[in-house]
Scaffold this motif. Structure first.
Motif, mmCIF file in Angstrom:
data_model
loop_
_atom_site.group_PDB
_atom_site.id
_atom_site.type_symbol
_atom_site.label_atom_id
_atom_site.label_comp_id
_atom_site.label_asym_id
_atom_site.label_seq_id
_atom_site.Cartn_x
_atom_site.Cartn_y
_atom_site.Cartn_z
ATOM 1 N N PRO A 111 0.839 -1.203 0.000
ATOM 2 C CA PRO A 111 0.000 0.000 0.000
ATOM 3 C C PRO A 111 0.872 1.252 0.000
ATOM 4 O O PRO A 111 2.053 1.203 0.330
ATOM 5 C CB PRO A 111 -0.774 -0.123 1.313
ATOM 6 C CG PRO A 111 0.152 -0.869 2.205
ATOM 7 C CD PRO A 111 0.879 -1.845 1.299
ATOM 8 N N ASN A 115 -1.360 5.234 3.431
ATOM 9 C CA ASN A 115 -2.491 4.347 3.724
ATOM 10 C C ASN A 115 -2.126 3.171 4.624
ATOM 11 O O ASN A 115 -3.009 2.452 5.071
ATOM 12 C CB ASN A 115 -3.082 3.800 2.420
ATOM 13 C CG ASN A 115 -3.763 4.870 1.615
ATOM 14 O OD1 ASN A 115 -4.233 5.853 2.160
ATOM 15 N ND2 ASN A 115 -3.799 4.693 0.313
ATOM 16 N N THR A 116 -0.854 2.967 4.881
ATOM 17 C CA THR A 116 -0.412 1.789 5.627
ATOM 18 C C THR A 116 -1.053 1.715 7.005
ATOM 19 O O THR A 116 -1.604 0.685 7.386
ATOM 20 C CB THR A 116 1.125 1.767 5.745
ATOM 21 O OG1 THR A 116 1.677 1.754 4.430
ATOM 22 C CG2 THR A 116 1.599 0.554 6.511
ATOM 23 N N ILE A 119 -4.766 0.870 6.832
ATOM 24 C CA ILE A 119 -4.981 -0.538 6.485
ATOM 25 C C ILE A 119 -4.701 -1.440 7.683
ATOM 26 O O ILE A 119 -5.485 -2.332 7.997
ATOM 27 C CB ILE A 119 -4.130 -0.932 5.262
ATOM 28 C CG1 ILE A 119 -4.676 -0.240 4.015
ATOM 29 C CG2 ILE A 119 -4.088 -2.446 5.078
ATOM 30 C CD1 ILE A 119 -3.790 -0.364 2.805
#
Length: 172
Positions: A111, A115-116, A119
């Protein structure tokens, strides 16, 4: 030597993620001393396999071993420790496997850095009831999940024989 937080942040983990990891370690250890647990079955089976005793005894009731003998062999190192210490080591091992599982999934999914955390947090939030149950009942689900993820990881990187072997171990 770099501070641990700085080193881990180079791998995409920020302080919020690390704080969640530290809290989960505390919760895991705290939850591990209540009720009947699957780990106790594996602990006893590990002792029995080292002593060349029968694993499958119906008189054990809840603690009746119903898994492949290989699993008992894998748990035998834990049975060399006092039960209370083995429980703590097992839960810490599960925390490490959970962390490594998330890390491997991030490497596979790739990702974007922004966004890590979303997520990871979303995935852990959805899986939270199962993770809590795994620690509360001292189950092997995180171990099996880790083996499946590593199997998939090896499959993606053309290590087919290793991948198949790991998957076979996970589903036994």
């Amino acid at each position: 030597m770099k501070p641990l937080v700085k080193t881990l942040s180079n791998y995409g983990y920020n302080q919020k993620t690390l704080l969640m990891l530290i809290i989960s370690i505390g919760v895991a250890i705290g939850m591990s001393f209540h009720g009947q647990h699957d780990f106790d079955v594996f602990y006893i089976s590990g002792k029995r396999i080292l002593q060349l005793e029968s694993l499958y005894r119906f008189e054990d009731g809840f603690y009746c071993y119903k898994y492949p003998a290989l699993f008992a062999l894998l748990f035998s190192p834990f049975s060399l420790l006092p039960l209370e210490f083995a429980i703590i080591i097992w839960n810490l091992f599960n925390v490490v496997l959970l962390f490594l599982s998330v890390h491997c999934l991030i490497k596979l999914l790739k990702p974007s850095p922004e966004n890590t955390d979303t997520i990871v947090f979303s995935g852990l939030l959805v899986a939270a009831p199962f993770i809590v149950a795994n620690f509360f009942f001292r189950q092997t689900n995180i171990l099996i999940m880790f083996i499946v993820i590593i199997s998939f990881y090896n499959y993606i990187y053309n290590q087919k024989l290793l991948s198949a072997s790991l998957l076979a171990l996970a589903i036994t």
